[in-house]
Design a protein around this motif. Sequence first.
Motif, PDB file in Angstrom:
ATOM      1  N   GLN A  34       0.850  -1.189   0.000  1.00 30.89           N
ATOM      2  CA  GLN A  34       0.000   0.000   0.000  1.00 30.89           C
ATOM      3  C   GLN A  34       0.879   1.229   0.000  1.00 30.89           C
ATOM      4  OE1 GLN A  34      -0.972   2.298   2.954  1.00 30.89           O
ATOM      5  NE2 GLN A  34       1.080   1.751   3.646  1.00 30.89           N
ATOM      6  N   ILE A  55      -4.779   2.736  -0.516  1.00 33.33           N
ATOM      7  CA  ILE A  55      -4.263   1.576  -1.244  1.00 33.33           C
ATOM      8  C   ILE A  55      -3.992   1.981  -2.689  1.00 33.33           C
ATOM      9  CG2 ILE A  55      -6.534   0.693  -1.948  1.00 33.33           C
ATOM     10  CD1 ILE A  55      -5.382  -2.107  -1.317  1.00 33.33           C
ATOM     11  N   GLU A  73      -3.338   1.872  -6.811  1.00 34.00           N
ATOM     12  CA  GLU A  73      -4.150   1.311  -7.889  1.00 34.00           C
ATOM     13  C   GLU A  73      -3.717  -0.112  -8.208  1.00 34.00           C
ATOM     14  OE1 GLU A  73      -5.096   2.087 -12.629  1.00 34.00           O
ATOM     15  OE2 GLU A  73      -4.101   3.627 -11.425  1.00 34.00           O
ATOM     16  N   GLU A  84      -4.926  -2.465  -5.408  1.00 36.09           N
ATOM     17  CA  GLU A  84      -6.374  -2.721  -5.393  1.00 36.09           C
ATOM     18  C   GLU A  84      -6.791  -3.586  -6.573  1.00 36.09           C
ATOM     19  OE1 GLU A  84     -10.553  -0.738  -4.167  1.00 36.09           O
ATOM     20  OE2 GLU A  84      -8.857   0.601  -4.517  1.00 36.09           O
ATOM     21  N   LYS A 138      -8.822  -7.007  -6.076  1.00 37.36           N
ATOM     22  CA  LYS A 138     -10.083  -7.322  -6.757  1.00 37.36           C
ATOM     23  C   LYS A 138     -10.027  -8.708  -7.390  1.00 37.36           C
ATOM     24  CE  LYS A 138     -11.392  -2.561  -7.945  1.00 37.36           C
ATOM     25  NZ  LYS A 138     -11.509  -1.574  -9.062  1.00 37.36           N
ATOM     26  N   ILE A 156     -10.771  -1.056   3.352  1.00 38.29           N
ATOM     27  CA  ILE A 156     -10.781  -2.078   2.306  1.00 38.29           C
ATOM     28  C   ILE A 156     -11.567  -3.305   2.752  1.00 38.29           C
ATOM     29  CG2 ILE A 156      -9.309  -3.657   1.004  1.00 38.29           C
ATOM     30  CD1 ILE A 156      -9.282  -0.798  -0.026  1.00 38.29           C
ATOM     31  N   TYR A 216     -14.101  -5.694   0.573  1.00 34.76           N
ATOM     32  CA  TYR A 216     -13.643  -6.953  -0.006  1.00 34.76           C
ATOM     33  C   TYR A 216     -13.664  -8.158   0.923  1.00 34.76           C
ATOM     34  CZ  TYR A 216     -11.958  -4.011  -3.828  1.00 34.76           C
ATOM     35  OH  TYR A 216     -11.872  -3.124  -4.872  1.00 34.76           O
TER      36      TYR A 216
END
Length: 265
Positions: free
Chosen positions: A100, A105, A107, A110, A114, A140, A144
């Motif tokens: 991070q 966080i 791009e 992340e 995902k 986050i 998630y």
Amino acid sequence: NKPQRYWKQCESICTSSIDAINSVLESYNVPRLKSFEDIFVGDITLIPSFPEFDILRKTDNDNDNTYYIGPILWEGVLDKSVKENVGYNADEHVFCYIGQCLDEISETSENILKSIHNIAYEFNIEFIISIENKHTAEHISSKYADENIHICNWLPIEQAYSNSKFIVCHGGHGSCMGLFQYKVPALIIPTHTEREYNARLVEAVGAGISIPYDDITERKMEQAMRRLLLDSKYKDNTVHFNQVINSRYHDGVALAAKYILSLCS
């Protein structure tokens, strides 16, 4: 306070770094660096690794003051509340450290997160995802966290790697050395040049699989994870190099101290 950038978007950073370092060195009448890597070479150079992994290319100008001392990792201390709150009690899990930047966080991180979130349901195993910043981890987690996905802030490497079936990481040198100390293979998605280099070395010794960030797809990640779970050669290779390291470097810290103190004699 600018966030870390994916290296292909920042070609001039190395030159600007050398210029900044050289301006400081000159103020102390110390010779300028010819390349950024020169800063890592001294009267004695200690490499916290082993030669099968970090290979040195000998030249006519090399001296004999470079020594391997084996992996040296900071273990840290486990926050018990983390263990209780993120479902860390799983006997076997997959530990994911995706990095991070600052308080948000990145791009790249992340996007990796995902993908893990979207394929985790395919596996009957716990995924523990570590993000360094507690505030960011909580944010986050609300997006998630799932039945078999637990998100937390930083974990000590012993708790993170112990009982892991494999590791998902960005290829930092310490993360890679941990693979051999704790005998666990890795899926590496490198996020800048040094990490890409490390990822290639891990692949070369058969201790893991690397996927370039630009090539990430959920299908490729799922296939790589299944290979790590089903093909024992990756685990076997980490065990082999763990034995190599233990046979050569009984106490890397003491070995480092011996070499450093030799400068005083």
